[in-house]
Structure formats: structure tokens, C-alpha cells
Design an enzyme around this catalytic site. Structure first.
Site, mmCIF file in Angstrom:
data_model
loop_
_atom_site.group_PDB
_atom_site.id
_atom_site.type_symbol
_atom_site.label_atom_id
_atom_site.label_comp_id
_atom_site.label_asym_id
_atom_site.label_seq_id
_atom_site.Cartn_x
_atom_site.Cartn_y
_atom_site.Cartn_z
ATOM 1 N N LYS A 106 2.536 -70.238 41.166
ATOM 2 C CA LYS A 106 2.631 -71.340 42.141
ATOM 3 C C LYS A 106 1.348 -71.498 42.929
ATOM 4 O O LYS A 106 0.999 -72.593 43.356
ATOM 5 C CB LYS A 106 3.832 -71.129 43.065
ATOM 6 C CG LYS A 106 3.736 -70.031 44.072
ATOM 7 C CD LYS A 106 4.170 -68.612 43.701
ATOM 8 C CE LYS A 106 5.233 -68.383 42.736
ATOM 9 N NZ LYS A 106 5.882 -67.063 42.847
ATOM 10 N N LYS A 206 5.157 -73.140 46.968
ATOM 11 C CA LYS A 206 6.285 -73.763 46.252
ATOM 12 C C LYS A 206 6.660 -75.096 46.891
ATOM 13 O O LYS A 206 6.974 -76.059 46.190
ATOM 14 C CB LYS A 206 7.486 -72.817 46.268
ATOM 15 C CG LYS A 206 7.267 -71.566 45.410
ATOM 16 C CD LYS A 206 8.353 -70.539 45.676
ATOM 17 C CE LYS A 206 8.245 -69.327 44.782
ATOM 18 N NZ LYS A 206 9.130 -68.223 45.212
HETATM 19 P P1 NAP Z 1 3.194 -58.170 38.316
HETATM 20 O O1 NAP Z 1 4.482 -57.480 38.038
HETATM 21 O O2 NAP Z 1 2.275 -57.585 39.296
HETATM 22 O O3 NAP Z 1 2.413 -58.296 36.904
HETATM 23 C C1 NAP Z 1 1.132 -58.806 36.803
HETATM 24 C C2 NAP Z 1 0.618 -58.565 35.384
HETATM 25 O O4 NAP Z 1 -0.625 -59.206 35.245
HETATM 26 C C3 NAP Z 1 0.406 -57.102 35.023
HETATM 27 O O5 NAP Z 1 0.812 -56.859 33.709
HETATM 28 C C4 NAP Z 1 -1.128 -56.912 35.153
HETATM 29 O O6 NAP Z 1 -1.671 -55.977 34.237
HETATM 30 C C5 NAP Z 1 -1.607 -58.293 34.773
HETATM 31 N N1 NAP Z 1 -2.878 -58.634 35.421
HETATM 32 C C6 NAP Z 1 -3.106 -58.773 36.741
HETATM 33 N N2 NAP Z 1 -4.394 -59.122 36.974
HETATM 34 C C7 NAP Z 1 -4.977 -59.187 35.763
HETATM 35 C C8 NAP Z 1 -6.286 -59.480 35.325
HETATM 36 N N3 NAP Z 1 -7.258 -59.777 36.183
HETATM 37 N N4 NAP Z 1 -6.548 -59.463 33.994
HETATM 38 C C9 NAP Z 1 -5.568 -59.157 33.128
HETATM 39 N N5 NAP Z 1 -4.294 -58.874 33.468
HETATM 40 C C10 NAP Z 1 -4.010 -58.892 34.778
HETATM 41 O O7 NAP Z 1 3.464 -59.685 38.747
HETATM 42 P P2 NAP Z 1 4.782 -60.554 38.515
HETATM 43 O O8 NAP Z 1 5.788 -60.232 39.563
HETATM 44 O O9 NAP Z 1 5.199 -60.510 37.091
HETATM 45 O O10 NAP Z 1 4.249 -62.016 38.905
HETATM 46 C C11 NAP Z 1 3.353 -62.690 38.070
HETATM 47 C C12 NAP Z 1 3.321 -64.171 38.418
HETATM 48 O O11 NAP Z 1 4.621 -64.716 38.330
HETATM 49 C C13 NAP Z 1 2.847 -64.474 39.843
HETATM 50 O O12 NAP Z 1 2.145 -65.695 39.813
HETATM 51 C C14 NAP Z 1 4.139 -64.662 40.598
HETATM 52 O O13 NAP Z 1 3.994 -65.514 41.715
HETATM 53 C C15 NAP Z 1 4.987 -65.336 39.550
HETATM 54 N N6 NAP Z 1 6.431 -65.188 39.733
HETATM 55 C C16 NAP Z 1 6.962 -63.957 39.933
HETATM 56 C C17 NAP Z 1 8.338 -63.820 40.056
HETATM 57 C C18 NAP Z 1 8.990 -62.487 40.267
HETATM 58 O O14 NAP Z 1 10.213 -62.460 40.428
HETATM 59 N N7 NAP Z 1 8.254 -61.373 40.243
HETATM 60 C C19 NAP Z 1 9.158 -64.970 39.973
HETATM 61 C C20 NAP Z 1 8.552 -66.222 39.769
HETATM 62 C C21 NAP Z 1 7.188 -66.327 39.648
HETATM 63 P P3 NAP Z 1 -1.325 -54.394 34.283
HETATM 64 O O15 NAP Z 1 0.143 -54.336 33.912
HETATM 65 O O16 NAP Z 1 -2.200 -53.754 33.306
HETATM 66 O O17 NAP Z 1 -1.564 -53.986 35.706
HETATM 67 N N1 HSE Z 2 7.935 -63.291 45.279
HETATM 68 C C1 HSE Z 2 8.684 -64.447 44.918
HETATM 69 C C2 HSE Z 2 9.987 -64.453 45.691
HETATM 70 C C3 HSE Z 2 8.962 -64.412 43.447
HETATM 71 O O1 HSE Z 2 10.284 -63.463 46.345
HETATM 72 O O2 HSE Z 2 10.667 -65.456 45.665
HETATM 73 C C4 HSE Z 2 9.518 -65.696 42.940
HETATM 74 O O3 HSE Z 2 8.555 -66.710 42.973
#
Ligand code: NAP
Ligand code: HSE
Length: 428
Positions: A106, A206
């Protein structure tokens, strides 16, 4: 005959592993229905040696983006590394290579929408971002594809799961902010940097996306008023409860003619308000359209599988529209028209909690200052005294934001006022 689609993942954390699990477990059956077979060909991570929670063939992992951008067999890139850079750079590189991008990011969408969409349009690549708002709730698709007939004039939503989880646990279990935040992080709800959740940035990004789509006008984040939940205490919550309120971090966008107000802040709502039943990491978005009336979408706003659901759905849609992706009307150059005015002096009710000296005439003094600025008081509660001081809570009738600011500034100068503890807006 199944159509083979090679895709790449950028990131393999909460969202990446969720999407991978869905493709691995539901893939065959799901994609046979759509006539598509999805093959995850490469996965970009920071650290290829890191132990992963989901079993994956090690040969798929890479830490070099060129392995993906330069691979002509990869036609879709799904990004969930998060943050602004290098995510923006990688998304642009993919789009320029005519690879369709699906993203959960986002921040990049809210900050760089124009650049991304123009690039996508110029190469014919698709740009899909359902997972960027509301986790598993298909809110983008609903606004873009199901509500075209409407003038949408209001959005009010709980669009950050982490803060909703924290506020729910603080309210229901009386637990501290810190301990609940730690739990939300462990459950995978929080952003890689949780400041983005608790300071309201995630909800602001968002809201920028939702209001831009709903109002057909680019709503930049710098137009959005933002306040996080870090100043909310268990005392605020307890006093609010006595007044029949529940606390939520709300994202609000209202359009009155050419006037738009966009704000993210902790808000008291009546305990019987539909949004008050939204607990834990659930999200809900309330929309008011002139034809459809009131509409509310509810579901899991964060977490691996709910967000993975939105990602896989975008991947399937991207495959189905390979011969002609659609773009938002914004990339036609229809940016915020001059006639739109952003209003920062909105009207709402206020809950104001103070600690004052317990002596005659205090109430009259404070009421006099509110009166001077045209703020009408709906109710006052004075609690039991604590030594020489006493907590006092005012709930106002609808008042202008700037009038409240001026009244509070003057009230703080009164010698009988020990502290203005908190000012929380109330929506009904
Ligand atoms: P996360 O668990 O921290 O995972 C991030 C991933 O990206 C990890 O695998 C990391 O690699 C990789 N990464 C980070 N920086 C990098 C770089 N510079 N080069 C290559 N790989 C890199 O994050 P997440 O919670 O999945 O969230 C990811 C995205 O989805 C964000 O934009 C977030 O706003 C969005 N989102 C998240 C959720 C949620 O519920 N978590 C819901 C909706 C949207 P390593 O594993 O090797 O560290
Ligand atoms: N960190 C975000 C939340 C993940 O708590 O809603 C979903 O975008």
C-alpha cells in the site's frame, strides 16, 4: 488444456508464504476451474540461507532481482517485500519488462500510483493491488467493478488489523499496549516496521487508495490528517466505556460537494455501532453510495492466508485479462481537479478528558471557554476525587476541529486545570 503461467515472488515472509501455501494446496483444483496452471518459478528474498516456515525448493530462492526481471518466461511478478524502496524500483523494472505486477504494497501504491500506472499502461502490463487494502476483503474490486453506478460520498473503515487487535485486547482484557503489540507481531499482522501500524501510516496509505478510487480524484497522503493509537490509555478506554463508547482506529473519507475531508485517528463510536462489533485483526469498510445506500464489507484484514487469498485472486485475474488489462481512470491524466477543496476544519463530536483541581467554579470556568468558541457541551462526568484533583470528562455536541483546538489551548492555560489528558473524536 491448461495454460502454464510462470510467476515470481518478491518476498517470502507472511504474505509470500501465505500465497505460496494457497497455490500449493488449492492450486490444481482452483486453476483447473479457470484453465490456468500457475508455476512459482523464482522467489526473491534478502537471505537465501534463512530457515523458512514453509518448505520450498531451495533452487527457487534468489537474492538477485535480475534473475527475475531478465527471465522472459516469467510473466507475472507478485511483490510482497514491503516498504518504499527497493519495492518501487523492482515493480517499475517488472512493468517496463512488460511483466504484470500484483502487489500487497500500500505504501508504494499510495506514494507512486501515477508513475506505476502510467508505466503499466505504456507497456500494456497489468497492475493489481487488491491485497494492499483490507487483507482478504475484496474491497478494491468492489469499488472499481461493482459500484461504478454510484457517487460514493463516504467511506468509514477499520483498515488496520494490528491496531484493531491491540485496541480490542486493551478494551476487553485490560492488557497493556506493549504486550498486545508483541502478540500482533508474532501473529504476522504487523508491518515489518510496526510504527507504520500504531502511528496510523498503514491506514493512511490504505485510505489514500480507497478514497482515490471512490472519489475518482487523486487523494495524496499529505492531504490526510493522521493520528495513531499510542496516546490511547486504558483510562480513556474505561471512561469511554462508561459513556457507552468503543474505541477504534478509523479511516474516514467524506465528500460534501467539492469538499473532501480525509482523516485517520482513534475514534469513539457507540457500542452498538456496526463497526464496534469488528474485533481483533478483522477489518470492515463502510461505504455510502447515492444509489446503493449503505454497504459494509467485513473480513480478515491481515495475516498470511487471508492476504494470500487476495494475492492469488489477483494472479488469476491477471491471467484471465492477459490480452487487455484495465487501469484506473486516474492514469488518463485526471489528477486532483483544482475545484476540489480539502477541508481540515471538519465537524464532529469530541470526548475530552482532563484532570482538574477539585474546587468550586472549575466547571463554570471550563464551560465558559468552550462557550466562547461556540462549542456546546452534551454531557459532563466528574469522577471521584483523588486527593485535591479530580478527573472530568466532557462530551461535546458537533463542533469544528479548529474551535476545539483553540478552546483546548485556552483551557490548558487555566490554573485550575492540571492536565488535558486526551481529546478523542466521536463518530456516530
Ligand atoms: P515480511 O513478513 O517482513 O516479509 C518480507 C519479505 O520480503 C521477506 O521474505 C524478506 O526476505 C523480503 N525482503 C525484504 N526486503 C527485501 C529486499 N530488499 N530484497 C529482497 N527481499 C526482501 O512482510 P509481510 O508481512 O509479508 O508484508 C509484505 C508486504 O505485504 C508489505 O507491503 C505489507 O504492507 C503487505 N501486507 C501485509 C499483510 C500482513 O498481514 N502481513 C497484509 C496485507 C498486506 P527475508 O525473508 O530473506 O528476510
Ligand atoms: N499491518 C497491516 C495491518 C497488515 O495490521 O492491517 C495488513 O495490511
Amino acid at each position: 488444456m491448461l495454460k502454464e503461467i510462470n510467476i515470481a515472488f518478491l518476498g517470502f515472509g507472511t504474505v509470500g508464504t501465505g500465497a505460496y501455501t494457497i497455490i500449493s494446496s488449492n492450486g490444481r483444483k482452483l486453476f483447473e476451474k479457470e484453465g490456468i496452471s500457475i508455476n512459482v518459478k523464482r522467489i526473491l528474498v534478502r537471505d537465501v540461507a534463512k530457515k523458512r516456515s514453509v518448505v520450498v525448493d531451495k533452487s527457487l530462492l534468489t537474492d538477485n532481482i535480475d534473475d527475475i526481471i531478465n527471465d522472459p518466461e516469467i510473466s507475472i511478478v507478485a511483490e510482497f517485500i514491503g516498504g518504499e524502496e527497493p519495492a518501487r524500483e523492482y515493480i517499475l523494472a517488472a512493468l517496463k519488462s512488460k511483466k504484470t505486477v500484483v502487489t500487497a504494497n500500500k505504501e508504494v501504491m499510495a506514494r507512486h500510483w501515477e508513475e506505476l500506472e502510467k508505466t503499466a499502461r505504456s507497456t500494456g502490463a497489468g497492475l493489481y493491488y487488491e491485497a494492499s487494502v483490507g487483507g482478504g476483503i475484496p474491497i478494491i474490486k468492489v469499488i472499481r467493478e461493482s459500484l461504478q453506478a454510484n457517487n460514493i460520498n463516504e467511506i468509514m473503515g477499520i483498515i488496520n488489523g494490528t491496531t484493531n487487535y491491540i485496541l480490542t485486547k486493551m478494551s476487553e482484557d485490560g492488557r497493556s499496549f506493549e504486550s498486545v503489540l508483541e502478540e500482533a507481531q508474532k501473529l504476522g499482522y504487523a508491518e515489518p516496521d510496526p510504527t507504520f501500524d500504531i502511528e496510523g501510516l498503514d491506514a493512511m496509505f490504505k485510505l489514500s487508495i480507497l478514497s482515490t478510487l471512490a472519489f475518482h480524484t487523486r487523494i495524496h497522503i499529505d492531504k490526510i490528517y493522521r493520528e495513531g493509537i499510542t496516546r490511547i490509555t486504558t483510562d480513556d478506554i474505561a471512561f469511554g466505556k462508561e459513556l457507552g463508547f468503543s474505541i477504534r482506529l478509523l479511516a474516514i473519507a467524506k465528500k460534501h460537494g467539492q469538499n473532501i475531508e480525509v482523516r485517520v485517528h482513534p475514534t469513539f463510536i457507540p457500542a452498538d455501532h456496526p463497526l464496534a462489533s469488528v474485533r481483533d485483526a478483522y477489518n470492515a469498510v463502510f461505504i455510502r453510495g447515492d444509489a446503493v445506500g449503505n454497504l459494509m464489507l467485513y473480513g480478515r484484514g491481515a495475516g498470511d492466508l487471508p492476504t494470500g487469498s487476495a494475492i492469488v485472486s489477483d494472479i488469476v485475474n491477471a491471467c484471465l485479462h492477459e490480452s487487455g488489462h484495465t487501469y484506473s481512470t486516474l492514469s488518463n491524466g485526471d489528477w486532483t481537479p483544482d475545484k476540489i477543496l480539502f477541508n481540515d476544519n471538519w465537524e464532529t463530536e469530541f470526548f475530552i478528558r482532563m484532570t482538574v483541581k477539585d474546587q468550586p467554579g472549575v466547571l463554570a470556568k471550563i464551560a465558559g471557554i468552550f462557550g466562547k468558541y461556540g462549542v456546546s457541551i452534551a454531557s459532563v462526568i466528574q469522577k471521584r476525587r483523588n486527593g485535591d484533583s479530580t478527573p472530568i470528562i466532557f462530551v461535546t455536541h458537533k463542533a469544528r476541529e479548529l474551535s476545539i483546538d483553540k478552546a483546548i489551548d485556552e483551557i490548558k492555560e487555566e490554573s485550575v486545570v492540571i492536565r488535558v489528558e486526551n481529546v478523542i473524536r466521536v463518530e456516530r
